[in-house]
Design an enzyme around this catalytic site. Structure first.
Site, PDB file in Angstrom:
ATOM      1  N   ASP A 284       1.456   1.432  -5.631  1.00 34.56           N
ATOM      2  CA  ASP A 284       0.984   2.451  -6.565  1.00 34.56           C
ATOM      3  C   ASP A 284       0.038   1.862  -7.613  1.00 34.56           C
ATOM      4  O   ASP A 284       0.322   0.815  -8.197  1.00 34.56           O
ATOM      5  CB  ASP A 284       2.198   3.073  -7.263  1.00 34.56           C
ATOM      6  CG  ASP A 284       1.807   4.224  -8.154  1.00 34.56           C
ATOM      7  OD1 ASP A 284       1.234   5.192  -7.635  1.00 34.56           O
ATOM      8  OD2 ASP A 284       2.070   4.158  -9.374  1.00 34.56           O
ATOM      9  N   GLU A 326      -2.940   2.070  -2.828  1.00 36.74           N
ATOM     10  CA  GLU A 326      -3.313   3.333  -3.461  1.00 36.74           C
ATOM     11  C   GLU A 326      -4.351   3.023  -4.525  1.00 36.74           C
ATOM     12  O   GLU A 326      -4.035   2.796  -5.684  1.00 36.74           O
ATOM     13  CB  GLU A 326      -2.109   4.043  -4.094  1.00 36.74           C
ATOM     14  CG  GLU A 326      -2.453   5.465  -4.538  1.00 36.74           C
ATOM     15  CD  GLU A 326      -2.488   5.723  -6.044  1.00 36.74           C
ATOM     16  OE1 GLU A 326      -2.976   6.785  -6.438  1.00 36.74           O
ATOM     17  OE2 GLU A 326      -2.060   4.863  -6.828  1.00 36.74           O
TER      18      GLU A 326
END
Ligand code: GLC
Ligand code: GLC
Length: 631
Positions: A284, A326
């Site tokens: 993330d 990401e």
């Protein structure tokens, strides 16, 4: 305490001894891997932490943690490690199909999710991303992206033991479990956060805390505002008057990776998750993990060093686990994270955004350019191609690509935002703005696929656009990723506005709860859900039996029509030619354009024979996957 010294055998001996102490005579291949990993990890550590007095101890502690974790790794996962090491390209198969969902929104809790495994098999999933399911603050917790403990499942969803069982059940069903590794920040309720604020020894430097505005003001001269609706800039004030770095929500505090104790602590959480049976970690917010004054504090070289170092730790302790990046940033930066040494998988935000761009403009040229010039990847890595995610859509195309087509990036993004949030005359889309920033004019778009594509507005092309968008994700290569609910055409859920925890975050509009009615009618062709589901599953099945769709390599195929996007997936026996028309009117692809192929071709979705010598009619928002042979 000692500093790390490049090429120092003393450092290596210290690290090896630390591992040995944990292995306690057991091995299972660890020593062999350590011999390969240390010469890579040591220089990475020296670059990251060379200034530290305790560098040698930090490296030894990380290696020891990996050895400890390896000893605790369940046998079935060690077997998986062995299989995957033998077949490192497993995720490049045409049989790969991913999906993503929130545990609670899709199935209530982990037990409910387990009951959905037959449905996942019916769809043909091989990869399931469960949105963050860890302990997190009550109320707004950014959809779980504010983690209070990486070792506890949110009690509402179940337990860590259940997650491990689910991972095993999924694996038996041929499905790899993917969870987020939210390693840029923790919630303000995480134990580390509490200790840091209290100044507990060993934790003071876990986050970036400043006594006054001096440093924050300096940093804010160059960093972006990510959630301006929540707070301006990148810092929030603590009750005692100090300021702490918070890129996202005020309760998500960025970790300080310049401190090797943070690296070690997160590496241990990572190894813990790997030992629960997680096969892919979605990294993330990778772009944000390193900060340096005077820069945008995004995608700095150290972000890459950190990913490489984490990867080497995995090679030691859980060699089958993959990273998925990401990075929703400029395409040059996105690609920089993708390599066997960093992230083997990556979202493809450019293709995602340009699919929507093409549908709005009815012009496929920017998408074509991206496919031609920005699609290629290093061997052993793969795109994850998607139509939309749980996040907003941001127009992350390169301005220089747009300029090459005579398009001015800034007004073009304004147009796309207006178009997709329904402010443009004649738009088919019913999106909602996300994080509009009046200072910069920046905004992003939220909405489900069906609502953005025109189904909600009742536009005649709506269903076709949903299928067309998915046909791109299913045919350009890599792992296609479905947002569960989109396969039955779920529309926007405006109910989030009544929920105080969600009302200020319009991304909830496209995170609806599972629509039982839509799923129940998925085989009924008189419903939208039935038609979309049937067309989509036909594409999925076609993809699965088409080896030419394996991997990422594609070759461009150009027609004289701006609304037509083309590419070839070249196999050993034949080629799959994909032609997609993003326009609102039908297009005749002239025989001459197709004359490089033998006249007899096959529509591999319907099985129908196609005579290329008379040209090819592509309907509005239509596409073909053609089996062709060169002449
Ligand atoms: C990622 C997530 C997003 C979240 C943010 C902060 O971008 O996809 O949903 O808000 O990270 O964790
Ligand atoms: C990512 C992106 C940002 C996006 C956010 C969450 O980190 O960089 O543009 O909006 O996540 O939505």
């Amino acid at each position: 305490m000692a500093r790390l010294v490049p090429n120092s055998t003393t450092d290596l001996i210290a690290a090896t001894a630390a591992a040995e102490a944990q292995l306690d005579g057991e091995d299972d291949g660890f020593r062999e891997r350590l011999a390969e990993v240390l010469p890579i990890l040591h220089p990475l550590f020296a670059q990251l932490y060379g200034e530290r007095e305790d560098g040698r101890e930090a490296l030894a502690a990380v290696v020891a943690a990996a050895a400890r974790s390896w000893r605790a790794r369940p046998t079935d996962l060690k077997q998986l490690d062995a299989r995957r090491t033998q077949h490192p390209d497993w995720f490049l198969s045409e049989k790969m199909l991913g999906a993503v969902c929130y545990v609670d929104r899709f199935a209530g809790d982990l037990a409910g999710l387990r009951d959905q495994i037959p449905y996942f098999q019916e769809l043909g999933l091989t990869y399931l991303h469960l949105m963050p399911l860890f302990a997190s603050p009550e109320g707004n917790n950014d959809g779980g992206y504010a983690v209070s403990s990486y070792r506890e499942v949110h009690p509402r969803l179940g337990t860590m033991a259940e997650l491990a069982l689910l991972a095993a059940d999924l694996r038996k069903a041929g499905i790899s479990l993917v969870v987020d590794f939210i390693f840029n920040h923790t919630s303000n309720e995480h134990e580390w956060a509490r200790k840091a604020v209290a100044g507990e020894p060993g934790y003071e430097d876990f986050y970036l805390i400043f006594p006054d505005r001096t440093m924050p003001d300096l940093y804010e001269q160059t960093v972006r505002e990510i959630f301006p609706d929540d707070h301006p800039g990148a810092f929030v004030q603590l009750p005692d008057g100090r300021w702490i770095w918070a890129t996202f929500y005020h309760f998500q505090w960025d970790l300080n990776y310049a401190n090797p104790a943070v690296f070690q602590a997160m590496a241990e959480e990572m190894l813990f998750l790997a030992n629960q049976g997680v096969e892919v970690l979605r990294m993330d917010a990778v772009a944000f993990i390193w900060k340096r004054l005077g820069t945008a504090c995004e995608s700095l070289p150290e972000a890459h060093l950190l990913l490489r170092a984490f990867n080497q730790v995995l090679r030691l302790g859980a060699p089958s686990v993959l990273f998925k990046s990401e990075a929703i940033v400029h395409p040059d930066e996105v690609i920089a994270y993708i390599s066997p040494e960093e992230c083997q998988l990556s979202y493809n935000p450019l293709q995602m955004a340009l699919g929507w761009e093409a549908l709005a403009t009815r012009d496929g040229r920017l998408l074509q350019k991206a496919l031609d010039e920005r699609h290629a990847l290093p061997a052993g890595t793969s795109w994850v191609n998607y139509v939309r995610s749980h996040d907003d859509i941001g127009w992350t195309f390169a301005d220089e690509d747009a300029a090459a087509l005579g398009i001015d990036g800034y007004p073009h993004r304004r147009f796309l935002n207006d178009f997709y949030v329904g402010r443009f005359d004649g738009t088919f889309s019913r999106g909602v703005p996300f994080q509009e920033n009046p200072k910069t004019g920046d905004a992003r778009v939220a909405g489900t696929t069906a609502s953005l594509a025109g189904v909600e507005a009742g536009d005649a092309g709506g269903e076709d656009r949903v299928i067309l968008a998915h046909s791109l994700a299913l045919s350009t290569g890599g792992v296609p990723l479905l947002y569960l609910g989109d396969e039955v055409g779920q529309l926007n859920d405006y109910g989030y506005r009544d929920d105080p925890a969600h009302a200020d975050d319009s991304r909830w509009v496209h995170r609806p709860r599972r629509d039982e009615k839509a799923y129940a009618s998925r085989h009924d062709l008189s419903t939208v859900a039935g038609r979309l589901h049937s067309r989509l599953t036909q594409l999925i099945e076609t993809r699965r039996r088409t080896p030419e769709f394996a991997g990422n390599a594609l070759a461009p195929f150009h027609t004289p029509h701006a609304s037509v996007v083309g590419y070839q997936r070249i196999g050993s026996a034949r080629t799959i030619l994909v032609l997609a028309n993003v326009g609102d009117s039908e297009v005749l692809i002239e025989p001459i354009t197709l004359s490089g192929f033998a006249p007899a071709a096959t529509d591999i979705v319907s099985g129908a024979e196609v005579r290329l010598s008379s040209g090819l009619m592509l309907p509005a928002h239509g596409f073909v996957w053609l089996g062709v042979e060169p002449v």
